[in-house]
Enzyme design. Structure first.
Site, mmCIF file in Angstrom:
data_model
loop_
_atom_site.group_PDB
_atom_site.id
_atom_site.type_symbol
_atom_site.label_atom_id
_atom_site.label_comp_id
_atom_site.label_asym_id
_atom_site.label_seq_id
_atom_site.Cartn_x
_atom_site.Cartn_y
_atom_site.Cartn_z
ATOM 1 N N ARG A 92 -124.662 17.013 -97.194
ATOM 2 C CA ARG A 92 -125.034 15.534 -97.448
ATOM 3 C C ARG A 92 -124.548 15.321 -97.313
ATOM 4 N NH1 ARG A 92 -130.071 15.540 -100.377
ATOM 5 N NH2 ARG A 92 -130.225 17.635 -101.300
ATOM 6 N N ASP A 93 -124.028 13.910 -96.930
ATOM 7 C CA ASP A 93 -123.464 12.414 -96.153
ATOM 8 C C ASP A 93 -122.349 12.185 -97.804
ATOM 9 O OD1 ASP A 93 -123.287 10.691 -93.516
ATOM 10 O OD2 ASP A 93 -122.277 9.896 -95.628
ATOM 11 N N ILE A 94 -121.502 12.190 -98.155
ATOM 12 C CA ILE A 94 -120.563 11.948 -98.597
ATOM 13 C C ILE A 94 -120.666 9.778 -99.153
ATOM 14 C CG2 ILE A 94 -117.862 10.664 -97.583
ATOM 15 C CD1 ILE A 94 -116.866 12.901 -99.204
ATOM 16 N N HIS A 148 -122.659 14.946 -84.586
ATOM 17 C CA HIS A 148 -123.863 14.788 -86.089
ATOM 18 C C HIS A 148 -124.368 14.173 -85.734
ATOM 19 C CE1 HIS A 148 -120.610 12.187 -86.835
ATOM 20 N NE2 HIS A 148 -121.294 11.597 -87.143
ATOM 21 N N MET A 149 -125.789 14.897 -86.576
ATOM 22 C CA MET A 149 -127.159 14.493 -86.542
ATOM 23 C C MET A 149 -127.218 13.683 -87.903
ATOM 24 S SD MET A 149 -131.245 16.487 -85.572
ATOM 25 C CE MET A 149 -130.617 16.123 -84.391
ATOM 26 N N HIS A 150 -127.376 12.859 -88.167
ATOM 27 C CA HIS A 150 -127.162 12.161 -89.733
ATOM 28 C C HIS A 150 -129.477 12.601 -89.328
ATOM 29 C CE1 HIS A 150 -124.156 9.226 -90.175
ATOM 30 N NE2 HIS A 150 -124.331 9.587 -88.869
HETATM 31 P P1 DGP Z 1 -120.061 8.323 -87.607
HETATM 32 O O1 DGP Z 1 -120.178 7.221 -88.132
HETATM 33 O O2 DGP Z 1 -121.848 8.923 -87.834
HETATM 34 O O3 DGP Z 1 -119.536 8.886 -87.217
HETATM 35 O O4 DGP Z 1 -120.618 9.012 -89.680
HETATM 36 C C1 DGP Z 1 -120.273 10.413 -90.153
HETATM 37 C C2 DGP Z 1 -120.740 10.207 -91.540
HETATM 38 O O5 DGP Z 1 -119.717 11.177 -92.034
HETATM 39 C C3 DGP Z 1 -120.720 9.214 -92.063
HETATM 40 O O6 DGP Z 1 -122.029 9.199 -92.598
HETATM 41 C C4 DGP Z 1 -119.516 9.646 -93.428
HETATM 42 C C5 DGP Z 1 -119.806 11.089 -93.510
HETATM 43 N N1 DGP Z 1 -118.660 11.346 -93.711
HETATM 44 C C6 DGP Z 1 -117.316 11.277 -93.383
HETATM 45 N N2 DGP Z 1 -116.903 12.353 -94.117
HETATM 46 C C7 DGP Z 1 -116.747 13.236 -95.001
HETATM 47 C C8 DGP Z 1 -116.580 13.827 -95.937
HETATM 48 O O7 DGP Z 1 -115.602 14.794 -95.884
HETATM 49 N N3 DGP Z 1 -117.787 15.087 -95.678
HETATM 50 C C9 DGP Z 1 -118.705 14.498 -96.360
HETATM 51 N N4 DGP Z 1 -119.842 14.984 -96.850
HETATM 52 N N5 DGP Z 1 -119.156 12.831 -95.043
HETATM 53 C C10 DGP Z 1 -118.427 12.659 -94.646
#
Ligand code: DGP
Length: 118
Positions: free
Chosen positions: A30-32, A101-103
Site C-alpha cells: 500500500r502507498d504510504i 512501480h505501477m500505481h
Molecule cells: P511516483 O511519484 O510515481 O514515484 O510515486 C511514488 C509513490 O511512492 C508515492 O505515491 C508515495 C510512495 N512512497 C514513497 N515512499 C514510500 C515508502 O517508504 N513506503 C510506501 N509504502 N510508499 C512510499
C-alpha cells in the site's frame, strides 16, 4: 551491484510496508500517501529505475505486473467499478522513487487522467 532503493528495501523486508502480495517476481504494497481508497504500488523485485531502463529481459515480469494488478483489483473489490493503473517516468511525470512501480488506484471516481489543458 545496483544501488538499493526504498522499494528494493521493502521487497527484501528491510523497511516496513503493508505488503498485500509478493512472489518471486513482484511485490505489491500500500502507498504510504494514498490518493484513493485503494492505492497499491506493484514493483518488480529487481531494480529497474524507470521505463527508460526496461529491457526485453523484463518482459515477463512487466506482463506479470498486469496479472497481479488484475487480481488485486478483484481482491480489493474495485474491478467492476473500474480503476487506474499508472506508471510515472522521469522528471516531467514527477517520478519520486527510481524503482519502476505501477500505481493501482480505485475505490472512487478518479476523474480525468489529466487537466484539460495541453
Ligand atoms: P511516483 O511519484 O510515481 O514515484 O510515486 C511514488 C509513490 O511512492 C508515492 O505515491 C508515495 C510512495 N512512497 C514513497 N515512499 C514510500 C515508502 O517508504 N513506503 C510506501 N509504502 N510508499 C512510499
Amino acid at each position: 551491484m545496483e544501488e538499493e532503493t526504498l522499494f528494493s528495501k521493502i521487497v527484501k523486508g528491510e523497511l516496513p510496508a503493508d505488503i498485500v502480495f509478493q512472489d518471486d517476481r513482484v511485490t505489491a504494497f500500500r502507498d504510504i500517501h494514498p490518493q484513493a481508497p485503494t492505492h497499491i504500488l506493484i514493483v518488480p523485485n529487481h531494480i529497474i529505475a524507470t521505463v527508460n531502463d526496461v529491457t526485453t529481459e523484463d518482459e515477463a515480469t512487466l506482463g506479470h505486473m498486469f496479472i497481479v494488478a488484475r487480481d488485486l483489483a478483484q481482491a480489493e473489490g474495485v474491478d467492476q467499478d473500474g480503476y487506474r493503473l499508472l506508471v510515472n517516468c522521469g522528471q516531467h511525470a514527477n517520478q519520486e522513487v527510481l524503482h519502476l512501480h505501477m500505481h493501482l488506484l480505485g475505490g472512487r471516481p478518479l476523474g480525468r487522467m489529466l487537466p484539460a489543458s495541453a
